[in-house]
Design an enzyme around this catalytic site. Structure first.
Site, mmCIF file in Angstrom:
data_model
loop_
_atom_site.group_PDB
_atom_site.id
_atom_site.type_symbol
_atom_site.label_atom_id
_atom_site.label_comp_id
_atom_site.label_asym_id
_atom_site.label_seq_id
_atom_site.Cartn_x
_atom_site.Cartn_y
_atom_site.Cartn_z
ATOM 1 N N HIS A 81 -8.428 -2.227 -2.447
ATOM 2 C CA HIS A 81 -7.533 -1.582 -3.506
ATOM 3 C C HIS A 81 -8.501 -1.142 -4.650
ATOM 4 O O HIS A 81 -9.006 -1.530 -5.741
ATOM 5 C CB HIS A 81 -6.900 -2.900 -4.425
ATOM 6 C CG HIS A 81 -5.651 -3.385 -3.680
ATOM 7 N ND1 HIS A 81 -4.443 -3.158 -3.834
ATOM 8 C CD2 HIS A 81 -5.837 -4.535 -2.794
ATOM 9 C CE1 HIS A 81 -3.675 -3.976 -3.082
ATOM 10 N NE2 HIS A 81 -4.380 -4.592 -2.257
ATOM 11 N N GLU A 114 -7.710 1.169 -6.705
ATOM 12 C CA GLU A 114 -7.228 1.172 -8.071
ATOM 13 C C GLU A 114 -7.479 0.156 -9.161
ATOM 14 O O GLU A 114 -7.674 0.689 -10.402
ATOM 15 C CB GLU A 114 -5.858 1.434 -8.042
ATOM 16 C CG GLU A 114 -5.073 -0.153 -7.695
ATOM 17 C CD GLU A 114 -4.876 -0.290 -6.183
ATOM 18 O OE1 GLU A 114 -5.612 0.142 -5.248
ATOM 19 O OE2 GLU A 114 -4.030 -1.373 -5.954
ATOM 20 N N CYS A 119 -4.125 -0.551 1.161
ATOM 21 C CA CYS A 119 -3.492 -1.994 1.829
ATOM 22 C C CYS A 119 -2.526 -2.019 2.827
ATOM 23 O O CYS A 119 -2.700 -1.512 3.887
ATOM 24 C CB CYS A 119 -3.558 -3.250 0.542
ATOM 25 S SG CYS A 119 -3.813 -4.801 0.975
HETATM 26 N N1 GLN Z 1 0.987 -7.604 3.314
HETATM 27 C C1 GLN Z 1 -0.141 -7.020 3.791
HETATM 28 C C2 GLN Z 1 -1.140 -8.465 3.859
HETATM 29 O O1 GLN Z 1 -0.872 -9.416 3.450
HETATM 30 C C3 GLN Z 1 -0.954 -6.232 2.627
HETATM 31 C C4 GLN Z 1 -1.187 -6.703 1.271
HETATM 32 C C5 GLN Z 1 -1.254 -5.782 0.327
HETATM 33 O O2 GLN Z 1 -0.858 -4.648 0.341
HETATM 34 N N2 GLN Z 1 -1.795 -6.083 -0.768
HETATM 35 O O3 GLN Z 1 -2.242 -8.005 4.644
#
Ligand code: GLN
Length: 533
Positions: free
Chosen positions: A510, A512, A384
């Site tokens: 994600h 995970e 992410c």
């Molecule tokens: N802050 C980033 C976004 O909003 C990544 C979010 C995250 O890592 N879950 O796109």
């Protein structure tokens, strides 16, 4: 067994952090291993609608389900233990309960009645508890009540349990988790806090049927008898829960203590189907007997609180076992990293993961970490925000776009290689409005991602507002960073990789969240394998 769904409530006393979630998940695992269908639900007595707006320092990781619910991290344990998906219905907060009661009031659904905690709030709680049973998918619903008995906030939940126990009779049982502190000076386990906590439950009208007692020392027969006598439970319903070397041992400890058997007895389930824990034991065997070891650096800004990256840490455990290796995670604070100290900090690491996150703090450290991994051919996985940082690093140091950034960190950048998603532009509320939950992704054949997944169509869970800016796609491809996975509906870049690097991959989703003991995530499995090489 009767066709009625059976309900098991898990409450906690004496102190918080006793591990109700792990006990609930372990019991569920044992029932599942005996062939029953089970789900687990967590009721959280706080006022937030969900933990999505909570800082990880408050409540650890925010776990995301397929249906896009932002939930308590215990749901992660439920999925990892059971290998069964959870949903919004598996996590309910006081905020959500009140929100729906107040909405009903505004619609006039209470027909002029005064709306009160009892019966309206308690009815709403009861409905939420019974919702999962009503799906017809589960023979057992385990409901974990957050907090500790005696908290003002959890009173309506305990009252709901009292009413359900009364209504459901033998289709319902209450398991209370307590602590037996050990006094070193007298060399004794003390039962008084447990007695008091059961008395408190009794004041609210709830007699627990089973006591699970956390303890650092074995609980003798005499102590079990004493607890049974003072707390009105049968001696075989006093269960010892010793500290375990890993949470994954707890189901086996609970099996030895016959927790599942006593639960089935209390619920009047006749017969005891054989238990099948072969896969689980096989995993534990590999976990306890690693042939090799790797150290992987996890670069994030909440590393002092490892609960913030719970699912990542667990995914490494699953992936390590598959590879017959022990994965040691070196938690590295992104704020502590500079171009100057990075060689020293990363010495001895076999791979680098850059974690998800929000906001500017520590961002330059993450970018330095990625530069190091890219230039030194160190296996890299960005998740992410970690993937977004990989895109920024590449722009700055390969494409020569010196001020490249995400609009999240620098709204005025001339090179917004990571930009706000179109759907996010007119959003006014922060809660529950990110791009959340499971989305499809199409993987290009012949790429590293394809090699990892072994297929072109995958689904992964998301939680973000920003995204790779497709205006730059051509420049990236020409310079050697490709988009190997794309959302087929919106054309969003979900996976980036550098084909010339031995293992460099960033994912907007994600992985995970979907790794379980019985189904370790391929991305983590391959990443650990790359680290081993
Ligand atoms: N802050 C980033 C976004 O909003 C990544 C979010 C995250 O890592 N879950 O796109």
């Amino acid at each position: 067994m009767s066709t009625n769904t059976k309900y098991i409530f898990v409450t906690g006393g004496v102190t918080s952090s006793l591990g109700k979630g792990i006990i609930a998940a372990s019991l569920a695992k044992l029932l599942q291993a005996r062939g029953f269908t089970v789900t687990i639900q967590k009721l959280d007595p706080y006022i937030n609608i969900d933990p999505g707006t909570l800082n990880p320092y408050e409540h650890g990781e925010c776990y995301v389900t397929d249906d896009g619910a932002e939930t308590d991290l215990d749901l992660g344990h439920y999925e990892r233990f059971l290998n069964v998906r959870t949903s919004q219905a598996n996590n309910v907060t006081t905020g959500r309960i009140y929100q729906s009661v107040i909405e009903k009031e505004r619609k006039g659904e209470f027909l002029g009645k005064t709306v009160q905690v009892i019966p309206h709030i308690t009815d709403e709680i009861k409905n939420r508890i019974k919702l999962l049973g009503k799906t017809g998918q589960y023979q057992f619903v385990i409901t974990e009540i957050g907090g500790t008995v005696g908290d003002i906030e959890s009173l309506p939940y305990i009252e709901a349990v009292r009413q359900l126990k009364w209504e459901m009779g033998t289709d319902c049982t209450v398991l209370h988790l307590t602590l037996l502190p050990y006094l070193a000076t007298s060399g004794e386990l003390k039962t008084k806090p447990t007695q008091h906590s059961v008395k408190l439950l009794l004041e609210y009208g709830v007699q627990p049927d089973i006591l699970v007692c956390r303890s650092e020392h074995e609980i003798s027969k005499e102590i079990r008898k004493k607890i049974a006598l003072f707390c009105n439970v049968s001696p075989d319903a006093v269960i010892e829960a010793l500290d375990a070397s890993t949470i994954y041992e707890v189901p086996l400890l609970m099996e030895q203590e016959k927790l599942d058997e006593i639960v089935l007895k209390k619920l009047h389930v006749n017969g005891l189907p054989d238990i099948h824990l072969e896969k689980w034991k096989n995993f534990l065997n590999k976990f306890h007997n690693p042939q090799r070891e790797v150290t992987i650096g996890l670069v994030g800004k909440y590393v002092e609180l490892k609960e913030s990256y719970k699912s990542i840490a667990e995914a490494f455990i699953h992936a390590g076992a598959v590879n017959d290796c022990k994965v040691t995670v070196d938690w590295i604070h992104s704020e502590s990293l500079t171009e100057e100290n990075i060689d020293e900090k990363f010495m001895g690491l076999q791979a680098i993961l850059v974690a998800p996150g929000f906001g500017n703090r520590g961002i330059e450290g993450k970018i330095s970490a990625i530069k190091y991994a890219r230039e030194n051919n160190v296996p890299f996985l960005g998740i992410c925000l970690g993937m977004q940082c990989a895109v920024i690093e590449f722009a700055r140091n390969v494409l020569g776009l010196k001020d490249a950034h995400s609009r999240e960190m620098n709204p005025a950048t001339n090179s917004p290689v990571i930009d706000l998603l179109e759907a996010q532009k007119n959003i006014s509320h922060m809660g529950g409005t990110m791009r959340l939950g499971s989305y499809p992704c199409k993987i290009e054949e012949g790429t590293l991602a394809y090699k990892i997944y072994g297929k072109t169509d995958i689904n992964e869970r998301h939680r973000h507002r920003y995204e790779f800016n497709n205006e730059y796609t051509k420049k990236y491809i020409e310079a050697g960073m490709i988009l190997s996975g794309i959302n087929p509906d919106a054309g969003l870049g979900e996976i980036v990789e550098i084909p010339a690097h031995p293992f460099f991959i960033g994912v907007q989703f994600h992985p995970e969240y979907k790794s379980t003991v019985e189904n370790p995530h391929p991305l983590f499995v391959s990443f650990v394998k790359a680290a081993l090489n």
